[in-house]
Design an enzyme around this catalytic site. Structure first.
Site, short mmCIF file in Angstrom:
data_model
loop_
_atom_site.label_atom_id
_atom_site.label_comp_id
_atom_site.label_asym_id
_atom_site.label_seq_id
_atom_site.Cartn_x
_atom_site.Cartn_y
_atom_site.Cartn_z
N GLU A 1 11.20 22.93 -22.01
CA GLU A 1 10.51 24.22 -22.10
C GLU A 1 10.60 24.70 -23.54
OE1 GLU A 1 12.79 26.30 -19.19
OE2 GLU A 1 14.59 26.43 -20.45
N THR B 1 10.96 38.84 -14.53
CA THR B 1 10.26 39.73 -15.45
C THR B 1 8.77 39.58 -15.21
OG1 THR B 1 12.02 39.37 -17.07
CG2 THR B 1 9.99 40.40 -17.85
N LYS C 1 16.19 31.52 -12.47
CA LYS C 1 16.33 32.43 -13.60
C LYS C 1 17.60 33.26 -13.37
CE LYS C 1 13.30 34.81 -16.81
NZ LYS C 1 11.93 35.28 -17.06
#
Length: 265
Positions: A174, A29, A141
């Protein structure tokens, strides 16, 4: 082979697509500004690494980049999402010997509230959902994001802007949708991502500007830091104003970061 599909044409995706059935794929993204993809070289590198580590055939980037250029040309500010699936085929979980990849390209509105985050900062709760360790997928990802779905669902009851996510050894990894880094004694550190978590594009680009030490990080390491920040491709760098009951002076945080950026420029 690969087939490039824009989001408005997703009816062409088969119900037998492996991305839908097994999460067999990956994505990136990116931020679009004035018809250009920010940090495209890093996003491209991510797609290449995902394809290689997951055993996908190499992507044909000339066709993909041409398609993206046409889609984003008229957008002053937007979000680009590129999803790659292994397509159909194979027996059960076993992938097909020859793949016809599906690449779905979307151009989405930019979340305008991100613009105010550098000034307001972000509050973090500690998520009750912990990340499983899987070195074969660490950093990637992939389309398997059910952990993040559970984290976001739990966050609704936590009354914070985002959640700090740990692994089962209680190491900080994270947040729900961003990488995290901190400053202590004018040195920058960030959690290791070799067993789980996502290696973010913006964090990688930041390593070109700052010396970042990747190490095992505890919650105490963060609360004892001089400043803590989140980063991803869309929100860029955002100061953390609190972790649980511990608060940070985000004006001071920004000042520390600016000094380090100026020093290493």
């Amino acid at each position: 082979m690969q087939t490039i599909i824009t989001a408005s044409e997703t009816s062409n995706i088969s119900t037998r697509d492996r991305g839908l059935n097994y999460g067999d794929g990956f994505f990136t993204t990116a931020m679009v500004t004035d018809g250009q993809v920010e940090h495209w070289a890093y996003h491209k590198a991510r797609l290449i690494e995902c394809a290689q580590r997951l055993g996908f055939p190499a992507l044909e980037f000339n066709a993909l980049e041409s398609h993206i250029t046409q889609l984003i040309a008229s957008h002053p500010q937007a979000v680009l999402k590129v999803v790659v699936t292994r397509g159909e085929g194979g027996r059960g979980y076993a992938p097909p010997s020859e793949c016809n990849l599906n690449i779905i390209v979307s151009v989405l509105p930019y979340p305008k509230h991100y613009n105010s985050l550098p000034d307001t900062g972000i509050s973090l709760a500690i998520s009750p959902i912990k990340l499983a360790v899987q070195p074969h997928l660490a950093g990637l990802k992939t389309l398997n994001r059910l952990e993040q779905v559970l984290i976001k669902n739990a966050l609704q009851a936590q009354h914070s802007d985002d959640a700090l996510v740990l692994d089962y050894n209680n190491n900080v990894i994270e947040t729900s949708a961003a990488n995290i880094f901190a400053i202590k004694n004018n040195k920058v550190f960030s959690p290791r991502l070799d067993e789980c978590g996502i290696k973010g594009v913006f964090l990688q680009s930041l390593c070109d500007k700052l010396t970042v030490e990747f190490k095992t990080v505890s919650v105490d390491d963060l609360t004892q830091a001089d400043a803590v920040f989140l980063c991803n491709s869309l929100m860029k760098i955002v100061p953390v104003k609190s972790i649980g009951e511990h608060c940070f002076d985000i004006v001071h945080s920004q000042s520390l970061l600016n000094e380090l950026l100026a020093k290493e420029a």
